[in-house]
Design an enzyme around this catalytic site. Structure first.
Site, PDB file in Angstrom:
ATOM      1  N   GLU A  34      76.288  47.355  84.177  1.00  0.00           N
ATOM      2  CA  GLU A  34      77.167  46.795  83.158  1.00  0.00           C
ATOM      3  C   GLU A  34      78.603  47.278  83.329  1.00  0.00           C
ATOM      4  OE1 GLU A  34      76.489  44.491  81.138  1.00  0.00           O
ATOM      5  OE2 GLU A  34      74.334  44.495  80.743  1.00  0.00           O
ATOM      6  N   ASP A  51      68.198  37.855  88.154  1.00  0.00           N
ATOM      7  CA  ASP A  51      69.061  36.694  88.328  1.00  0.00           C
ATOM      8  C   ASP A  51      70.261  36.906  89.252  1.00  0.00           C
ATOM      9  OD1 ASP A  51      70.071  38.478  86.443  1.00  0.00           O
ATOM     10  OD2 ASP A  51      70.296  37.000  84.855  1.00  0.00           O
ATOM     11  N   GLU A 102      67.599  31.292  73.384  1.00  0.00           N
ATOM     12  CA  GLU A 102      67.540  32.431  74.302  1.00  0.00           C
ATOM     13  C   GLU A 102      66.380  32.302  75.288  1.00  0.00           C
ATOM     14  OE1 GLU A 102      68.490  36.378  75.822  1.00  0.00           O
ATOM     15  OE2 GLU A 102      69.593  34.768  74.840  1.00  0.00           O
ATOM     16  N   GLU A 129      75.839  30.993  80.288  1.00  0.00           N
ATOM     17  CA  GLU A 129      75.273  30.476  81.531  1.00  0.00           C
ATOM     18  C   GLU A 129      75.237  28.953  81.630  1.00  0.00           C
ATOM     19  OE1 GLU A 129      74.287  34.617  80.979  1.00  0.00           O
ATOM     20  OE2 GLU A 129      73.842  32.889  79.684  1.00  0.00           O
ATOM     21  N   THR A 133      79.725  38.075  88.374  1.00  0.00           N
ATOM     22  CA  THR A 133      78.759  37.569  87.401  1.00  0.00           C
ATOM     23  C   THR A 133      79.287  37.624  85.974  1.00  0.00           C
ATOM     24  OG1 THR A 133      76.390  37.602  86.864  1.00  0.00           O
ATOM     25  CG2 THR A 133      77.540  39.737  86.936  1.00  0.00           C
TER      26      THR A 133
END
Length: 509
Positions: free
Chosen positions: A118, A266, A374, A408, A499
């Protein structure tokens, strides 16, 4: 035309006719994407002003209680994550405010556990990207003086400080990094790590090496990545290019053969093709592994609901057994396939990406709020009785009803529009923004909500994640901003997004 804030309710509430009337645009002319871009900028300004008033210096705003909270070590994640979007929106006053804040962040200390992943994608990525933008196409955004120049140069200095501070995470027997690290003890209790949290470091750390001329940062991240490019044992790769999720830090061996393109796995796949975009010469092996994974995904994971065979989803897997489940996180996959097809000139990849983008759009279009859930499933054997009719009509049912301002689906709309120039993707993006604006907006920002398929969106859960600034608002803005300053059409291979949607100048440029 300058944005007129008083017109925002009319723009948001209506379709073409209402928008045209509000803006005095003749109905025979194409509706103004410029003013839609300005509406996105207004949403950024609204969110930023609420954050500054109630949570400045904290990691995120809680826009219902009007308080601040720290989930990212208290270094002001929203400031750093918002920087690149503010730059690209041309908000020079906000950018200067952000640079002055970043200049005094002490990245060497924190009382909470640091996530290498993160922190890399949000902080390190934001610092590096801000530097790339402000020394590149946006070099003229700020007034030219020594003070501003020093603030820009400080972005790279702070990136080096942060990377140096986190480097001990890679001090393991294998070189596979720990993810959860303790700055007080320079240690971690992790024994395993996941492929997303190992494989989503290489772009940021390699770019830092290229900017500084110091190869050590790239070497650290690429060493960890090497275990993912050559997975062992062989059983951890149930389909060619598709691998397990968890790795033993001590020896680099995989511990399972389950995965997919969902959370925890992912962005490993995402970065394979993006590293090739970044530098085709150095990272052709990454491209080869992405092609393997892409082909296997099309062959083995592609799935069509029994009640809506026109929809395309991708399944998750445990070994070679499929699980007919997907999440909002997975919906970046359409954009990633489109980028891969565009980069490699392979139409099959591009078309599959467009099909996946359409499938994720269907999850938005079907709900009461016009926002996707979600998590969802299309397993016909587990449909709850309360959702049977919904499943029959829409091809999926909701298994996780919340929306936490995730980007996304809109990210995939961006890639689809860039690739095709088909106006429907702009319409899809605008519809998503209208839903978010209607159900998530508060007096001070935008909040996560509990139920996308309930009247009113359920309740507001009082979190405005920093990626709202970095990703959602940036992708929306770029969809409607035709100026494309700096070459942000990724097919030109001049820029590549990490990302967290922070754009990096590719190495060849």
């Amino acid at each position: 035309m300058r944005f007129q804030k008083a017109l925002l309710p009319a723009i948001l509430a209506g379709g073409f006719a209402a928008e045209a009337a509000a803006l005095n645009i003749p109905l025979h002319k194409k509706q103004s994407d410029v003013n839609r871009a300005d509406a996105i900028k207004e949403a950024f300004t609204h969110s930023w002003e609420g954050y500054v008033k109630y949570a400045y210096g904290k990691d995120e705003l809680r826009p219902v209680s009007n308080t601040g909270s720290n989930s990212r070590n208290g270094w002001g994640a929203s400031v750093v994550d918002a920087l690149t979007t503010a730059i690209m929106m041309g908000m020079d006053d906000v950018v200067l405010q952000q640079l002055e804040f970043i200049a005094v962040i002490d990245f060497t200390t924190t009382s909470s556990t640091v996530s290498l992943f993160e922190t890399t994608i949000r902080y390190l990525g934001g610092l590096i990207s801000g530097y790339d933008l402000l020394t590149g196409p946006y070099a003229g955004l700020l007034a030219t003086n020594l003070y501003n120049a020093a603030l820009v140069e400080n972005l790279l200095t702070q990136a080096v400080t942060l990377a140096d501070r986190m480097s001990f995470a890679f001090n393991t027997a294998s070189g596979v990094p720990a993810n959860n690290i303790n700055f007080s003890t320079n240690s971690s209790t992790d024994t395993t790590n996941g492929i997303a949290t190992i494989g989503t470091l290489v772009l940021e750390w390699t770019r830092l090496s290229d900017l500084t001329g110091d190869p050590k940062y790239a070497a650290l991240a690429q060493k960890g990545e090497s275990y993912l490019l050559n997975p062992k044992p062989a059983s951890s790769e149930p389909f060619p290019g598709l691998i397990g999720s968890n790795v033993n830090i001590t020896n680099g061996q995989f511990l399972d053969a389950s995965g997919g393109w969902s959370g925890g796995t992912d962005s490993f796949y995402e970065y394979l093709i993006k590293m090739y975009v970044y530098d085709p010469t150095r990272f052709s092996t990454y491209k080869d592994r992405w092609i393997l994974a892409a082909k296997s995904t099309m062959t083995y994971l592609q799935s069509h609901p029994t009640t809506r065979p026109d929809i395309t989803f991708v399944a998750e897997y445990n070994g070679q057994s499929l699980s007919l489940n997907e999440g909002h996180l997975t919906c970046f996959i359409g954009g990633n396939f489109i980028l891969g097809g565009q980069t490699l000139g392979v139409e099959d990849f591009t078309q599959f990406g467009l099909n996946l983008t359409s499938g994720c759009h269907d999850t938005y279009n079907a709900t009461v709020t016009k926002i996707g859930p979600e998590r969802f499933s299309w397993n016909p054997n587990n449909v709850p009785a309360t959702q049977l009719l919904f499943f029959q009509q829409n091809g999926f049912y909701v298994t996780g009803s919340d929306y936490i301002l995730r980007p996304e689906v809109i990210e995939s709309y961006y890639h689809a529009y860039v690739n095709t120039k088909d106006e429907k993707y702009r319409e899809w993006a605008w519809a998503a923004f209208q839903g978010i604006n209607k159900y998530c907006r508060t007096d001070t920002g935008y909040s996560s909500i509990t139920n996308v398929n309930a009247v009113g969106g359920g309740s507001k859960s009082d979190v405005q994640e920093s990626f709202w600034f970095a990703e959602v608002l940036k992708y929306l803005y770029l969809i409607f901003d035709d100026s494309k300053e700096g070459g942000f059409v990724q097919g030109t291979q001049e820029w590549v997004f990490n990302t967290e949607a922070h754009p990096f100048k590719v190495a060849a440029k």
